[in-house]
Write a protein that holds these residues in place. Structure first.
Motif, mmCIF file in Angstrom:
data_model
loop_
_atom_site.group_PDB
_atom_site.id
_atom_site.type_symbol
_atom_site.label_atom_id
_atom_site.label_comp_id
_atom_site.label_asym_id
_atom_site.label_seq_id
_atom_site.Cartn_x
_atom_site.Cartn_y
_atom_site.Cartn_z
ATOM 1 N N VAL A 48 61.055 -3.755 66.039
ATOM 2 C CA VAL A 48 60.698 -3.443 64.646
ATOM 3 C C VAL A 48 59.595 -4.625 64.362
ATOM 4 O O VAL A 48 60.169 -5.323 64.457
ATOM 5 N N LEU A 49 58.989 -3.723 63.480
ATOM 6 C CA LEU A 49 57.761 -4.735 63.200
ATOM 7 C C LEU A 49 57.620 -4.080 61.484
ATOM 8 O O LEU A 49 56.883 -5.131 60.727
ATOM 9 N N ALA A 50 57.931 -3.038 60.899
ATOM 10 C CA ALA A 50 58.306 -2.403 59.789
ATOM 11 C C ALA A 50 58.429 -1.806 59.003
ATOM 12 O O ALA A 50 59.041 -1.206 59.979
ATOM 13 N N VAL A 51 59.846 -1.872 58.194
ATOM 14 C CA VAL A 51 60.832 -1.735 57.971
ATOM 15 C C VAL A 51 60.319 -0.449 56.124
ATOM 16 O O VAL A 51 59.736 -0.888 55.632
ATOM 17 N N GLY A 52 60.958 0.693 56.042
ATOM 18 C CA GLY A 52 60.360 1.517 54.931
ATOM 19 C C GLY A 52 61.072 0.888 53.931
ATOM 20 O O GLY A 52 62.724 0.421 54.013
ATOM 21 N N PRO A 53 61.313 1.660 52.567
ATOM 22 C CA PRO A 53 61.981 1.390 51.399
ATOM 23 C C PRO A 53 63.310 2.184 51.714
ATOM 24 O O PRO A 53 64.261 1.699 51.193
ATOM 25 N N GLY A 54 62.998 3.063 52.317
ATOM 26 C CA GLY A 54 64.549 3.500 52.358
ATOM 27 C C GLY A 54 64.881 5.531 51.521
ATOM 28 O O GLY A 54 65.869 5.735 51.921
ATOM 29 N N LEU A 55 63.813 5.689 51.127
ATOM 30 C CA LEU A 55 64.278 6.729 50.113
ATOM 31 C C LEU A 55 63.701 8.116 51.032
ATOM 32 O O LEU A 55 62.918 8.340 51.867
ATOM 33 N N LEU A 56 64.953 8.498 50.868
ATOM 34 C CA LEU A 56 65.284 10.229 51.547
ATOM 35 C C LEU A 56 64.259 10.617 50.768
ATOM 36 O O LEU A 56 64.399 11.224 49.738
ATOM 37 N N GLU A 57 64.498 11.925 51.906
ATOM 38 C CA GLU A 57 63.578 13.470 51.176
ATOM 39 C C GLU A 57 64.546 13.705 49.979
ATOM 40 O O GLU A 57 63.508 14.061 48.889
ATOM 41 N N ASP A 58 65.809 13.889 49.545
ATOM 42 C CA ASP A 58 66.136 14.437 47.780
ATOM 43 C C ASP A 58 66.516 13.111 47.287
ATOM 44 O O ASP A 58 67.343 13.589 46.303
ATOM 45 N N GLY A 59 65.529 12.358 47.660
ATOM 46 C CA GLY A 59 65.767 11.179 46.256
ATOM 47 C C GLY A 59 66.556 10.527 46.070
ATOM 48 O O GLY A 59 66.684 9.047 44.963
ATOM 49 N N LYS A 60 67.682 10.103 46.876
ATOM 50 C CA LYS A 60 68.217 9.304 47.399
ATOM 51 C C LYS A 60 68.036 8.417 48.119
ATOM 52 O O LYS A 60 66.342 8.414 48.592
ATOM 53 N N VAL A 61 68.289 6.951 48.265
ATOM 54 C CA VAL A 61 68.296 5.359 48.435
ATOM 55 C C VAL A 61 69.072 5.281 49.710
ATOM 56 O O VAL A 61 70.280 5.206 49.597
ATOM 57 N N VAL A 62 68.818 5.633 51.425
ATOM 58 C CA VAL A 62 69.446 4.821 51.877
ATOM 59 C C VAL A 62 69.378 2.815 52.680
ATOM 60 O O VAL A 62 68.427 2.650 52.479
ATOM 61 N N LYS A 63 70.217 2.340 52.739
ATOM 62 C CA LYS A 63 70.355 1.277 53.427
ATOM 63 C C LYS A 63 69.536 0.995 54.438
ATOM 64 O O LYS A 63 70.005 1.707 55.811
ATOM 65 N N MET A 64 68.125 0.420 54.899
ATOM 66 C CA MET A 64 68.325 0.077 56.136
ATOM 67 C C MET A 64 68.770 -1.038 57.163
ATOM 68 O O MET A 64 68.960 -1.375 56.778
ATOM 69 N N GLU A 65 69.390 -0.647 58.044
ATOM 70 C CA GLU A 65 70.861 -0.694 58.689
ATOM 71 C C GLU A 65 69.578 -2.867 59.378
ATOM 72 O O GLU A 65 69.792 -3.427 60.226
ATOM 73 N N VAL A 66 68.506 -1.344 59.723
ATOM 74 C CA VAL A 66 67.344 -2.914 60.707
ATOM 75 C C VAL A 66 66.273 -3.513 60.202
ATOM 76 O O VAL A 66 66.156 -3.482 59.113
ATOM 77 N N LYS A 67 66.090 -4.852 60.581
ATOM 78 C CA LYS A 67 64.892 -5.279 60.063
ATOM 79 C C LYS A 67 63.756 -5.867 60.768
ATOM 80 O O LYS A 67 64.025 -5.892 61.978
ATOM 81 N N ILE A 68 63.168 -6.576 60.823
ATOM 82 C CA ILE A 68 62.139 -7.311 61.043
ATOM 83 C C ILE A 68 61.585 -7.444 62.842
ATOM 84 O O ILE A 68 62.997 -8.836 62.459
ATOM 85 N N GLY A 69 61.706 -7.388 64.213
ATOM 86 C CA GLY A 69 62.107 -8.477 64.586
ATOM 87 C C GLY A 69 63.352 -8.033 65.598
ATOM 88 O O GLY A 69 63.741 -8.595 66.772
ATOM 89 N N ASP A 70 63.967 -7.072 65.394
ATOM 90 C CA ASP A 70 65.561 -6.543 65.446
ATOM 91 C C ASP A 70 64.685 -6.119 67.115
ATOM 92 O O ASP A 70 63.461 -4.643 66.588
#
Lengths: 94, 94, 94, 94, 94, 94, 94
Positions: C40-62
Motif C-alpha cells: 500500500v502506497l497511499a490511502v484515501g479518506p474513506g468517503l463513500l459514494e452515499d456520503g458516509k465515511v468508512v474506516k480505513m483498515e489498511v495503512k501505508i506500507g501494509d
C-alpha cells in the motif's frame, strides 16, 4: 455431531412422501418448481449480512414448506440435510 | 507469516476427505455445487463495505461448512487457504 | 509527484514474484482469477459514494492480497500502480 | 458561458499528452480501459439522488485521474468538456 | 393546459440548434449518446419513490444539459416536451 | 363493485383518443414506448414494500400521463382498468 | 391441518370463473400475464427479510387481485392454494 446454522439460516430435513400423505399434505408434482415439506432441526441466531438481527419465526420441530432446489444439501452422519435461509421458507404447517 | 483477513472475511483451510469421514461428515459428491468443510484459521474485524460493523459469529478453530467455488484461494507458506466472507459460511459443525 | 486516492480507494504497487517467494507467499497460478500481493502506497479518506465515511483498515506500507484484474492500473513517474477500493482487498499479510 | 454541474457531478477537461509528460504522468496505452488525467473546472453541490448530500472532495484546479469512457462529453464555447460524477474519479495528483 | 410533473421529475423542452449556437453551446454530433440542451418548463415536488423528498436544484427557465434518449417524450398542445428525472440532468448552463 | 388498490398503487382508466384531442393532448405515435393519458379512479394507502409509507400525490379524478405497457390490465364490471404504482406515473395534466 | 404463512406472505385460493362472473369481475384472457382473483385464507406476521415488520393490509376473507404465475402453488388436504407475498397483491375487491 452438531450442526449450528449461521446467520438467519436453518437446518431442515425433508419429510418422506409417506409422512406427507399421513399429514394430509400433497404437493403438486406437475409444478416446475415443486415446493417440499421438511422438519426444522436447527435454527441460526438470525444475524443478517448487514449486521442487523432478524427474529427467527421458526423453531426446532416445526414443519415447513420450502421451494424445491433452494438451500444447500449436506450429508451429516449419513443423514441428508438442507441448510436454507429462513426468509426462503414459505409457511409453517401443523 | 501472518494473514489478517479484511472486512468480514475469514481465512479457512479445507479439511481432507479422511478427516471428514472421521468426524462423520460426508458431503454429497453428486451435487452440482458441493459444499465443503473447513477449519477457520483467522477472522477479520467485521467491517462492512458501507462502514457498519457486523459481529463475527465464527472463531479460530471452528469447523465450518461453506459452498464450494466460493471465496478466493491463496497459497501461503506452501499451504492452500481460502479467504471468504463470513456471510457465505453456512454452518458451524462440531 | 503525489497521488491521493479519492473515496475509500488506496494506491498499491504489485510485489515481484521474487519478493513474494522471499516472504514465503506463493499464489496459485492455475486459478482462473489469481489473487496478487501488493504494497500500500497511499490511502484515501474513506468517503463513500452515499456520503458516509468508512474506516480505513489498511495503512501505508501494509502488504495486501487483492484479486487480480480488479482496480485500475496507472503509470506515474514510470511506476506501474493500481488504484483500488479498500473493500476489494482480501487480507493483510506480514 | 457558465456551466454548473448538478448533483455530485464535476466538470473536467482532459489534459493533453504533452502536459501529462511534463507532469511526469504517463498512463498505460495498452490497458483495455485507459484512465486519463484531467483538470477540474467546476464542482457540483453534492446532492445525491436519494436526497442526501455528499462532501465534495475535489475543488476547481485539482488534477484528477478518471477512467476513460466514463462521464458525458459536451462541447461548450468550442471547448470539449466532460461531466462526471465525483464518485467515479480515482485520485487527485499534484 | 398545465402539466405538473410527479416525483422528482421535471418537464423540459429541447432548444433548437440555432438557439444553441447563439448561446455558444455546441454538443458533439459524433458521440454515441449525444447530450442535449433544454429549457425547464415545470418542476415536480421532489418526492422520491421511497417516501423521502429530494431538494429540486433546477427551476423554471433554467437551461439544462441532459443525456439524449433519456426521459419520456410527450406532445401537449402541439408542443414536444420531455418528462425526465432531475437526477438525470447533468448541468445548468447560463 | 369496489376496487381498492394495495400499497402505493392506483387504479386508472385510459382516456379515449377523442377525449385527448379535446383536452389538447396528443401523444406521439411514433415513439417506441408511447406514454398514455388516463384518469385516476382509486388511490392506495401508500404502504411501501419495506414498511414505510409514501405520500400519495395523485387523487381521484386527476388526469395523469403514464408510460404505455406499464401496470397491470384488469377488466371489472366490463370496464378495462389499469393497476399501476404511483411512482410510475409521470405527470398530472389539467 | 393449519397453514401459517411466514414473513409478509399470505395464503390465497383462486376463485373459479363462475364465482368471478357472479361478482362481475372478468379478467382479460388475451393479456400476456393474466391477473387472477383469489380469496385470502391466511395472513403472515409481516416480518420482512431485513428484520423490519410491514403492516399487513389484507385480512382473511378479502378478495384480492394478483398477477398470474406469481407465488408458489401447494396442495394441502386436497385443496390447491397459493403462497404469495402481500407486496405482490394488486388490489382488494368487494
Amino acid at each position: 455431531m452438531n450442526i449450528k446454522p449461521l446467520g438467519e439460516r436453518v437446518v431442515i430435513k425433508k419429510l418422506e412422501a409417506k409422512e406427507k400423505t399421513e399429514s394430509g399434505i400433497l404437493l403438486p408434482s406437475q409444478a416446475k418448481e415443486k415446493p417440499q415439506i421438511a422438519e426444522v432441526l436447527a435454527v441460526g441466531p438470525g444475524l443478517l449480512e448487514d449486521g442487523k438481527v432478524v427474529k427467527m419465526e421458526v423453531k426446532i420441530g416445526d414443519k415447513v414448506i420450502f421451494p424445491n432446489y433452494s438451500g444447500t444439501e449436506v450429508k451429516i452422519d449419513g443423514v441428508e440435510l438442507i441448510i436454507i435461509e429462513q426468509s426462503k421458507l414459505l409457511a409453517i404447517v401443523d
